[in-house]
Design a protein around this motif. Structure first.
Motif, PDB file in Angstrom:
ATOM      1  N   LEU A 212       0.703  -1.152   0.060  1.00  0.00           N
ATOM      2  CA  LEU A 212       0.101   0.013  -0.046  1.00  0.00           C
ATOM      3  C   LEU A 212       0.857   1.312  -0.004  1.00  0.00           C
ATOM      4  O   LEU A 212       1.719   1.241   0.445  1.00  0.00           O
ATOM      5  CB  LEU A 212      -0.969  -0.117   1.210  1.00  0.00           C
ATOM      6  CG  LEU A 212      -1.669  -1.217   1.358  1.00  0.00           C
ATOM      7  CD1 LEU A 212      -2.895  -1.197   2.556  1.00  0.00           C
ATOM      8  CD2 LEU A 212      -2.610  -1.649   0.076  1.00  0.00           C
ATOM      9  N   ASN A 213       0.403   2.287  -0.628  1.00  0.00           N
ATOM     10  CA  ASN A 213       1.087   3.407  -0.770  1.00  0.00           C
ATOM     11  C   ASN A 213       0.129   4.850  -0.266  1.00  0.00           C
ATOM     12  O   ASN A 213      -0.094   5.644  -1.163  1.00  0.00           O
ATOM     13  CB  ASN A 213       1.641   3.618  -2.159  1.00  0.00           C
ATOM     14  CG  ASN A 213       0.304   4.113  -2.952  1.00  0.00           C
ATOM     15  OD1 ASN A 213      -0.777   3.426  -2.873  1.00  0.00           O
ATOM     16  ND2 ASN A 213       0.593   4.888  -4.014  1.00  0.00           N
ATOM     17  N   PRO A 214      -0.295   4.792   1.034  1.00  0.00           N
ATOM     18  CA  PRO A 214      -0.951   5.930   1.502  1.00  0.00           C
ATOM     19  C   PRO A 214      -0.003   7.114   1.727  1.00  0.00           C
ATOM     20  O   PRO A 214       1.196   6.745   1.859  1.00  0.00           O
ATOM     21  CB  PRO A 214      -1.572   5.487   3.005  1.00  0.00           C
ATOM     22  CG  PRO A 214      -0.556   4.417   3.372  1.00  0.00           C
ATOM     23  CD  PRO A 214       0.142   3.551   1.958  1.00  0.00           C
ATOM     24  N   ILE A 215      -0.804   8.288   2.151  1.00  0.00           N
ATOM     25  CA  ILE A 215       0.048   9.339   2.322  1.00  0.00           C
ATOM     26  C   ILE A 215       0.957   8.961   3.777  1.00  0.00           C
ATOM     27  O   ILE A 215       0.569   8.490   4.521  1.00  0.00           O
ATOM     28  CB  ILE A 215      -0.794  10.644   2.729  1.00  0.00           C
ATOM     29  CG1 ILE A 215      -1.508  10.907   1.289  1.00  0.00           C
ATOM     30  CG2 ILE A 215      -0.021  11.970   3.172  1.00  0.00           C
ATOM     31  CD1 ILE A 215      -2.755  11.666   1.507  1.00  0.00           C
ATOM     32  N   PHE A 251     -10.071  -1.100   0.542  1.00  0.00           N
ATOM     33  CA  PHE A 251      -9.347  -0.187  -0.681  1.00  0.00           C
ATOM     34  C   PHE A 251     -10.315   0.801  -0.917  1.00  0.00           C
ATOM     35  O   PHE A 251      -9.816   1.813  -1.457  1.00  0.00           O
ATOM     36  CB  PHE A 251      -9.443  -1.072  -1.922  1.00  0.00           C
ATOM     37  CG  PHE A 251      -7.979  -2.071  -1.631  1.00  0.00           C
ATOM     38  CD1 PHE A 251      -6.847  -1.939  -2.240  1.00  0.00           C
ATOM     39  CD2 PHE A 251      -8.628  -3.507  -1.699  1.00  0.00           C
ATOM     40  CE1 PHE A 251      -6.042  -2.911  -2.042  1.00  0.00           C
ATOM     41  CE2 PHE A 251      -7.449  -4.408  -1.633  1.00  0.00           C
ATOM     42  CZ  PHE A 251      -6.278  -4.102  -1.794  1.00  0.00           C
ATOM     43  N   ASP A 252     -11.377   0.903  -0.527  1.00  0.00           N
ATOM     44  CA  ASP A 252     -12.407   2.075  -0.780  1.00  0.00           C
ATOM     45  C   ASP A 252     -11.714   3.241   0.086  1.00  0.00           C
ATOM     46  O   ASP A 252     -11.609   4.332   0.012  1.00  0.00           O
ATOM     47  CB  ASP A 252     -13.805   1.920  -0.522  1.00  0.00           C
ATOM     48  CG  ASP A 252     -14.267   0.863  -1.558  1.00  0.00           C
ATOM     49  OD1 ASP A 252     -13.576   0.753  -2.647  1.00  0.00           O
ATOM     50  OD2 ASP A 252     -15.168   0.187  -1.170  1.00  0.00           O
ATOM     51  N   LEU A 253     -11.413   2.808   1.516  1.00  0.00           N
ATOM     52  CA  LEU A 253     -10.856   3.929   2.461  1.00  0.00           C
ATOM     53  C   LEU A 253      -9.727   4.208   1.871  1.00  0.00           C
ATOM     54  O   LEU A 253      -9.408   5.725   2.129  1.00  0.00           O
ATOM     55  CB  LEU A 253     -10.802   3.184   3.904  1.00  0.00           C
ATOM     56  CG  LEU A 253     -10.413   4.230   4.933  1.00  0.00           C
ATOM     57  CD1 LEU A 253     -11.329   5.334   5.292  1.00  0.00           C
ATOM     58  CD2 LEU A 253      -9.908   3.496   6.333  1.00  0.00           C
ATOM     59  N   LEU A 258      -6.319   8.889   0.032  1.00  0.00           N
ATOM     60  CA  LEU A 258      -5.535   9.306  -0.972  1.00  0.00           C
ATOM     61  C   LEU A 258      -5.690  10.543  -1.693  1.00  0.00           C
ATOM     62  O   LEU A 258      -4.962  11.332  -2.304  1.00  0.00           O
ATOM     63  CB  LEU A 258      -5.158   8.051  -2.279  1.00  0.00           C
ATOM     64  CG  LEU A 258      -4.036   7.119  -1.643  1.00  0.00           C
ATOM     65  CD1 LEU A 258      -4.154   5.872  -2.802  1.00  0.00           C
ATOM     66  CD2 LEU A 258      -2.617   7.825  -1.419  1.00  0.00           C
ATOM     67  N   SER A 259      -7.233  10.590  -1.907  1.00  0.00           N
ATOM     68  CA  SER A 259      -7.663  11.760  -2.505  1.00  0.00           C
ATOM     69  C   SER A 259      -7.652  13.127  -1.814  1.00  0.00           C
ATOM     70  O   SER A 259      -7.906  14.019  -2.080  1.00  0.00           O
ATOM     71  CB  SER A 259      -8.926  11.459  -3.230  1.00  0.00           C
ATOM     72  OG  SER A 259      -9.763  11.285  -2.356  1.00  0.00           O
ATOM     73  N   GLN A 264      -4.676  20.482  -2.924  1.00  0.00           N
ATOM     74  CA  GLN A 264      -3.480  21.303  -2.635  1.00  0.00           C
ATOM     75  C   GLN A 264      -2.314  20.850  -3.564  1.00  0.00           C
ATOM     76  O   GLN A 264      -1.574  21.709  -3.731  1.00  0.00           O
ATOM     77  CB  GLN A 264      -3.260  20.950  -0.919  1.00  0.00           C
ATOM     78  CG  GLN A 264      -3.902  21.492   0.001  1.00  0.00           C
ATOM     79  CD  GLN A 264      -5.198  20.713   0.457  1.00  0.00           C
ATOM     80  OE1 GLN A 264      -5.769  20.122  -0.402  1.00  0.00           O
ATOM     81  NE2 GLN A 264      -5.602  20.957   1.605  1.00  0.00           N
ATOM     82  N   GLU A 265      -2.260  19.542  -3.690  1.00  0.00           N
ATOM     83  CA  GLU A 265      -1.456  18.999  -4.826  1.00  0.00           C
ATOM     84  C   GLU A 265      -1.339  19.825  -6.200  1.00  0.00           C
ATOM     85  O   GLU A 265      -0.505  19.987  -6.685  1.00  0.00           O
ATOM     86  CB  GLU A 265      -1.362  17.642  -4.889  1.00  0.00           C
ATOM     87  CG  GLU A 265      -0.874  16.756  -3.717  1.00  0.00           C
ATOM     88  CD  GLU A 265      -1.645  15.240  -3.703  1.00  0.00           C
ATOM     89  OE1 GLU A 265      -1.905  14.696  -4.691  1.00  0.00           O
ATOM     90  OE2 GLU A 265      -1.224  14.706  -2.750  1.00  0.00           O
TER      91      GLU A 265
END
Ligand code: NAD
Ligand code: FES
Length: 282
Positions: A212-215, A251-253, A258-259, A264-265
Protein backbone atom coordinates in the motif's frame (compact mmCIF):
# COMPACT_ATOMS: atom_id res chain seq x y z
CA UNK A 1 23.61 15.17 2.03
CA UNK A 2 23.30 12.17 -0.29
CA UNK A 3 25.01 12.24 -3.67
CA UNK A 4 23.09 11.24 -6.79
CA UNK A 5 25.30 9.05 -8.98
CA UNK A 6 22.90 8.67 -11.90
CA UNK A 7 19.46 9.75 -13.03
CA UNK A 8 17.87 7.64 -15.76
CA UNK A 9 14.44 8.04 -17.37
CA UNK A 10 12.71 4.64 -17.44
CA UNK A 11 9.28 5.71 -18.72
CA UNK A 12 7.39 8.99 -19.20
CA UNK A 13 7.68 10.87 -15.87
CA UNK A 14 9.44 7.91 -14.19
CA UNK A 15 13.09 8.20 -13.14
CA UNK A 16 15.56 5.82 -11.53
CA UNK A 17 18.05 7.59 -9.26
CA UNK A 18 21.10 5.77 -7.88
CA UNK A 19 22.04 7.49 -4.62
CA UNK A 20 25.04 7.05 -2.31
CA UNK A 21 23.61 5.94 1.05
CA UNK A 22 25.92 3.20 2.42
CA UNK A 23 24.21 2.63 5.76
CA UNK A 24 20.78 2.30 4.15
CA UNK A 25 22.20 0.00 1.46
CA UNK A 26 23.70 -2.27 4.11
CA UNK A 27 20.66 -2.42 6.41
CA UNK A 28 17.76 -2.59 3.94
CA UNK A 29 15.70 -5.66 3.17
CA UNK A 30 13.22 -6.32 0.35
CA UNK A 31 9.98 -4.37 0.79
CA UNK A 32 11.42 -1.53 2.88
CA UNK A 33 11.39 2.14 1.98
CA UNK A 34 13.06 5.47 2.72
CA UNK A 35 11.64 8.94 3.28
CA UNK A 36 13.39 11.52 1.16
CA UNK A 37 13.49 15.33 1.19
CA UNK A 38 15.05 17.13 -1.75
CA UNK A 39 15.98 20.10 0.45
CA UNK A 40 15.37 21.64 3.88
CA UNK A 41 11.66 22.35 4.40
CA UNK A 42 10.57 20.28 1.42
CA UNK A 43 7.82 17.68 1.44
CA UNK A 44 8.78 14.24 2.72
CA UNK A 45 8.36 11.59 0.02
CA UNK A 46 8.22 7.85 0.83
CA UNK A 47 10.07 5.80 -1.80
CA UNK A 48 10.56 2.06 -1.98
CA UNK A 49 14.20 0.99 -2.00
CA UNK A 50 14.21 -0.58 -5.46
CA UNK A 51 17.61 -2.18 -5.10
CA UNK A 52 20.86 -1.81 -3.19
CA UNK A 53 24.53 -2.41 -3.88
CA UNK A 54 26.23 -2.93 -0.51
CA UNK A 55 29.76 -2.83 -1.94
CA UNK A 56 29.16 0.40 -3.83
CA UNK A 57 27.12 1.77 -0.89
CA UNK A 58 24.24 2.81 -3.17
CA UNK A 59 20.46 2.45 -3.32
CA UNK A 60 18.17 2.73 -6.35
CA UNK A 61 15.05 4.83 -6.01
CA UNK A 62 12.25 4.90 -8.58
CA UNK A 63 10.44 8.24 -8.62
CA UNK A 64 7.29 9.14 -10.53
CA UNK A 65 7.25 12.90 -11.17
CA UNK A 66 3.59 13.56 -10.41
CA UNK A 67 3.72 16.55 -8.07
CA UNK A 68 5.87 19.59 -7.33
CA UNK A 69 8.09 17.76 -4.81
CA UNK A 70 8.71 14.70 -6.96
CA UNK A 71 9.50 16.96 -9.93
CA UNK A 72 12.11 18.69 -7.80
CA UNK A 73 13.64 15.31 -6.91
CA UNK A 74 13.86 14.01 -10.48
CA UNK A 75 15.44 17.31 -11.56
CA UNK A 76 18.54 16.46 -9.47
CA UNK A 77 21.08 15.26 -11.99
CA UNK A 78 24.15 13.02 -11.49
CA UNK A 79 26.61 14.84 -9.22
CA UNK A 80 23.83 16.68 -7.37
CA UNK A 81 22.66 16.02 -3.82
CA UNK A 82 19.46 15.01 -1.99
CA UNK A 83 19.21 16.62 1.44
CA UNK A 84 17.75 13.68 3.42
CA UNK A 85 17.39 9.96 2.87
CA UNK A 86 15.97 8.42 6.09
CA UNK A 87 15.58 4.68 6.48
CA UNK A 88 15.29 1.83 5.93
CA UNK A 89 11.69 2.05 7.17
CA UNK A 90 8.76 -0.36 7.27
CA UNK A 91 8.64 -4.11 7.63
CA UNK A 92 10.59 -6.32 5.26
CA UNK A 93 8.67 -8.64 2.93
CA UNK A 94 7.92 -12.03 4.45
CA UNK A 95 9.86 -14.32 2.12
CA UNK A 96 9.28 -18.04 1.92
CA UNK A 97 9.18 -20.71 -0.75
CA UNK A 98 5.52 -20.95 -1.73
CA UNK A 99 6.38 -22.96 -4.84
CA UNK A 100 4.62 -21.28 -7.76
CA UNK A 101 3.88 -17.58 -7.28
CA UNK A 102 2.45 -14.84 -9.47
CA UNK A 103 3.93 -11.35 -9.09
CA UNK A 104 1.88 -8.58 -10.63
CA UNK A 105 3.03 -5.01 -11.28
CA UNK A 106 0.76 -2.27 -12.57
CA UNK A 107 2.49 0.75 -14.12
CA UNK A 108 4.79 2.50 -11.65
CA UNK A 109 3.98 -0.18 -9.06
CA UNK A 110 6.26 -2.49 -11.07
CA UNK A 111 9.24 -0.63 -9.59
CA UNK A 112 7.99 -1.46 -6.07
CA UNK A 113 7.42 -5.07 -7.16
CA UNK A 114 11.01 -5.54 -8.36
CA UNK A 115 12.69 -6.06 -4.92
CA UNK A 116 9.89 -8.46 -3.95
CA UNK A 117 10.47 -10.56 -7.06
CA UNK A 118 14.20 -10.56 -6.36
CA UNK A 119 13.61 -11.75 -2.78
CA UNK A 120 11.07 -14.39 -3.83
CA UNK A 121 13.47 -15.69 -6.49
CA UNK A 122 16.24 -15.94 -3.88
CA UNK A 123 13.82 -17.91 -1.68
CA UNK A 124 13.49 -20.48 -4.48
CA UNK A 125 10.03 -19.65 -5.84
CA UNK A 126 8.97 -20.39 -9.40
CA UNK A 127 7.77 -16.98 -10.48
CA UNK A 128 5.38 -15.85 -13.17
CA UNK A 129 5.59 -12.09 -13.39
CA UNK A 130 2.84 -10.08 -15.05
CA UNK A 131 3.56 -6.42 -15.76
CA UNK A 132 1.16 -3.98 -17.33
CA UNK A 133 1.01 -0.37 -18.39
CA UNK A 134 -1.32 1.91 -20.25
CA UNK A 135 0.89 1.59 -23.37
CA UNK A 136 4.32 0.19 -24.34
CA UNK A 137 6.53 3.00 -22.92
CA UNK A 138 4.91 2.53 -19.49
CA UNK A 139 5.86 -1.15 -19.21
CA UNK A 140 9.09 -1.05 -17.21
CA UNK A 141 11.88 -3.34 -15.92
CA UNK A 142 11.17 -6.08 -18.46
CA UNK A 143 14.79 -7.20 -18.68
CA UNK A 144 15.38 -7.20 -14.92
CA UNK A 145 12.14 -9.00 -14.05
CA UNK A 146 12.50 -11.42 -16.98
CA UNK A 147 15.87 -12.54 -15.59
CA UNK A 148 14.29 -13.42 -12.23
CA UNK A 149 11.09 -15.05 -13.51
CA UNK A 150 10.24 -18.37 -15.11
CA UNK A 151 7.63 -16.57 -17.22
CA UNK A 152 7.27 -12.87 -17.96
CA UNK A 153 3.90 -11.80 -19.33
CA UNK A 154 3.19 -8.27 -20.54
CA UNK A 155 -0.07 -6.35 -20.95
CA UNK A 156 -1.00 -2.90 -22.19
CA UNK A 157 -4.38 -1.19 -22.00
CA UNK A 158 -4.13 -0.19 -25.68
CA UNK A 159 -2.55 -3.42 -27.00
CA UNK A 160 0.69 -1.70 -28.11
CA UNK A 161 2.74 -4.40 -26.29
CA UNK A 162 1.85 -7.89 -25.06
CA UNK A 163 -1.74 -8.87 -24.36
CA UNK A 164 -4.32 -6.10 -24.77
CA UNK A 165 -6.11 -5.32 -21.51
CA UNK A 166 -5.39 -5.27 -17.79
CA UNK A 167 -2.95 -7.45 -15.84
CA UNK A 168 -5.95 -9.11 -14.19
CA UNK A 169 -7.00 -10.67 -17.55
CA UNK A 170 -3.72 -12.60 -17.61
CA UNK A 171 -4.01 -13.59 -13.93
CA UNK A 172 -7.48 -15.00 -14.70
CA UNK A 173 -5.93 -17.17 -17.44
CA UNK A 174 -3.25 -18.46 -15.06
CA UNK A 175 -5.81 -19.25 -12.39
CA UNK A 176 -8.05 -21.15 -14.80
CA UNK A 177 -5.41 -23.86 -15.30
CA UNK A 178 -4.39 -26.03 -12.30
CA UNK A 179 -0.90 -26.37 -13.84
CA UNK A 180 -0.32 -22.60 -13.75
CA UNK A 181 -2.57 -21.49 -10.89
CA UNK A 182 -0.32 -19.71 -8.33
CA UNK A 183 -0.02 -20.76 -4.68
CA UNK A 184 0.47 -17.11 -3.69
CA UNK A 185 0.06 -13.76 -5.41
CA UNK A 186 1.95 -10.49 -4.87
CA UNK A 187 0.40 -7.39 -6.42
CA UNK A 188 1.65 -3.79 -6.51
CA UNK A 189 0.07 -0.97 -8.46
CA UNK A 190 -2.91 1.36 -8.44
CA UNK A 191 -5.48 0.68 -5.69
CA UNK A 192 -8.20 -0.48 -8.14
CA UNK A 193 -5.76 -3.01 -9.62
CA UNK A 194 -4.78 -4.45 -6.22
CA UNK A 195 -8.45 -4.55 -5.20
CA UNK A 196 -9.35 -6.39 -8.44
CA UNK A 197 -6.54 -8.92 -7.88
CA UNK A 198 -7.62 -9.54 -4.29
CA UNK A 199 -11.23 -10.09 -5.38
CA UNK A 200 -10.10 -12.62 -8.00
CA UNK A 201 -8.10 -14.71 -5.54
CA UNK A 202 -10.51 -14.48 -2.60
CA UNK A 203 -12.82 -17.38 -3.47
CA UNK A 204 -9.91 -19.81 -3.96
CA UNK A 205 -8.23 -18.52 -0.78
CA UNK A 206 -4.95 -17.89 -2.61
CA UNK A 207 -2.76 -15.84 -0.23
CA UNK A 208 -2.53 -12.36 -1.79
CA UNK A 209 -0.06 -9.75 -0.60
CA UNK A 210 -0.43 -6.13 -1.68
CA UNK A 211 1.85 -3.15 -1.05
CA UNK A 212 0.00 0.00 0.00
CA UNK A 213 1.08 3.56 -0.70
CA UNK A 214 -0.99 5.87 1.55
CA UNK A 215 0.13 9.40 2.34
CA UNK A 216 3.07 9.31 4.76
CA UNK A 217 4.66 12.06 6.84
CA UNK A 218 7.01 10.88 9.63
CA UNK A 219 7.26 7.23 8.61
CA UNK A 220 7.64 6.13 12.23
CA UNK A 221 4.04 5.43 13.34
CA UNK A 222 3.56 8.76 15.15
CA UNK A 223 1.51 11.04 12.87
CA UNK A 224 -1.26 8.66 11.77
CA UNK A 225 -1.10 9.95 8.20
CA UNK A 226 -0.65 6.49 6.70
CA UNK A 227 -3.63 4.96 8.53
CA UNK A 228 -5.26 2.05 6.70
CA UNK A 229 -7.99 -0.42 7.66
CA UNK A 230 -6.95 -4.05 7.49
CA UNK A 231 -9.44 -6.66 8.68
CA UNK A 232 -11.36 -4.00 10.62
CA UNK A 233 -8.25 -2.90 12.54
CA UNK A 234 -6.38 0.36 12.18
CA UNK A 235 -2.86 -0.20 10.89
CA UNK A 236 -0.10 2.23 10.05
CA UNK A 237 1.44 1.35 6.70
CA UNK A 238 4.82 2.82 7.69
CA UNK A 239 5.38 0.50 10.66
CA UNK A 240 2.87 -2.34 10.21
CA UNK A 241 3.37 -2.52 6.42
CA UNK A 242 3.61 -1.44 3.67
CA UNK A 243 2.60 -5.02 2.71
CA UNK A 244 -0.70 -6.46 3.89
CA UNK A 245 -3.09 -9.32 3.25
CA UNK A 246 -5.02 -8.04 0.20
CA UNK A 247 -8.16 -9.92 1.25
CA UNK A 248 -8.40 -7.81 4.42
CA UNK A 249 -7.59 -4.32 3.09
CA UNK A 250 -10.35 -1.69 2.87
CA UNK A 251 -9.37 -0.33 -0.57
CA UNK A 252 -12.26 2.15 -0.68
CA UNK A 253 -10.98 3.89 2.45
CA UNK A 254 -7.46 3.92 0.98
CA UNK A 255 -8.80 5.57 -2.20
CA UNK A 256 -10.69 8.22 -0.20
CA UNK A 257 -7.69 9.02 1.98
CA UNK A 258 -5.36 9.24 -1.02
CA UNK A 259 -7.59 11.88 -2.58
CA UNK A 260 -7.70 14.06 0.58
CA UNK A 261 -5.00 16.50 -0.55
CA UNK A 262 -5.67 16.45 -4.30
CA UNK A 263 -6.61 20.17 -4.41
CA UNK A 264 -3.48 21.24 -2.52
CA UNK A 265 -1.34 19.01 -4.73
CA UNK A 266 -2.89 20.51 -7.86
CA UNK A 267 -2.29 24.06 -6.61
CA UNK A 268 1.37 23.24 -5.77
CA UNK A 269 1.80 21.76 -9.24
CA UNK A 270 0.17 24.81 -10.84
CA UNK A 271 2.60 27.06 -8.96
CA UNK A 272 5.47 24.84 -10.10
CA UNK A 273 4.25 24.93 -13.71
CA UNK A 274 3.97 28.72 -13.66
CA UNK A 275 6.69 30.77 -15.33
CA UNK A 276 9.19 30.98 -12.47
CA UNK A 277 9.54 27.26 -11.71
CA UNK A 278 10.62 24.78 -14.37
CA UNK A 279 11.92 21.96 -12.16
CA UNK A 280 11.68 18.52 -13.63
CA UNK A 281 10.76 19.82 -17.08
CA UNK A 282 13.07 19.24 -19.98
P1 NAD B 1 -2.08 2.96 -14.45
O1 NAD B 1 -3.35 3.59 -14.04
O2 NAD B 1 -1.48 3.32 -15.76
O3 NAD B 1 -2.31 1.36 -14.37
C1 NAD B 1 -1.24 0.47 -14.59
C2 NAD B 1 -1.80 -0.89 -14.89
O4 NAD B 1 -2.52 -1.39 -13.76
C3 NAD B 1 -2.79 -0.94 -16.05
O5 NAD B 1 -2.12 -0.99 -17.29
C4 NAD B 1 -3.57 -2.20 -15.74
O6 NAD B 1 -2.92 -3.37 -16.20
C5 NAD B 1 -3.58 -2.21 -14.22
N1 NAD B 1 -4.85 -1.67 -13.73
C6 NAD B 1 -5.19 -0.37 -13.55
N2 NAD B 1 -6.46 -0.27 -13.10
C7 NAD B 1 -6.94 -1.54 -13.02
C8 NAD B 1 -8.19 -2.10 -12.63
N3 NAD B 1 -9.22 -1.34 -12.25
N4 NAD B 1 -8.32 -3.44 -12.67
C9 NAD B 1 -7.30 -4.23 -13.05
N5 NAD B 1 -6.09 -3.77 -13.41
C10 NAD B 1 -5.91 -2.44 -13.42
O7 NAD B 1 -1.00 3.15 -13.29
P2 NAD B 1 0.18 4.23 -13.19
O8 NAD B 1 -0.31 5.56 -13.68
O9 NAD B 1 1.45 3.72 -13.71
O10 NAD B 1 0.39 4.27 -11.64
C11 NAD B 1 -0.15 5.26 -10.86
C12 NAD B 1 -0.91 4.65 -9.69
O11 NAD B 1 -0.13 3.66 -9.05
C13 NAD B 1 -1.29 5.68 -8.68
O12 NAD B 1 -2.62 5.42 -8.31
C14 NAD B 1 -0.34 5.39 -7.53
O13 NAD B 1 -0.93 5.73 -6.29
C15 NAD B 1 -0.15 3.90 -7.67
N6 NAD B 1 1.13 3.42 -7.11
C16 NAD B 1 1.07 2.47 -6.16
C17 NAD B 1 2.23 1.99 -5.58
C18 NAD B 1 2.14 1.01 -4.48
O14 NAD B 1 3.11 0.84 -3.74
N7 NAD B 1 1.02 0.31 -4.35
C19 NAD B 1 3.47 2.49 -5.99
C20 NAD B 1 3.50 3.43 -7.01
C21 NAD B 1 2.33 3.90 -7.57
FE1 FES C 1 3.05 8.84 10.17
FE2 FES C 1 2.88 6.35 9.27
S1 FES C 1 3.63 8.08 8.21
S2 FES C 1 2.17 7.13 11.16
Amino acid sequence: MFKVLSNEILAPELHKLVVVAPRVAKARKAGQFVIVRADVGDERIPLTIGDADVEAGTVSLFIQAIGASTRKLVAIQAGGFIRDVAGPLGLATHLENYGRVACIGGGVGTAVLYPLVKGLAQAGNEITTIIGGRSAPYVILQKELGALSKNLLLTTDDGSLGVKGFVTNVLKELMSNPETCPKAVFAVGPGPMMKAVAEMTRADKIPTIVSLNPIMIDGTGMCGGCRVDVGGEVKFACVDGPEFDGHLVDFDLLRDRLSTYKDQERRALDRCSADKCKIGRS
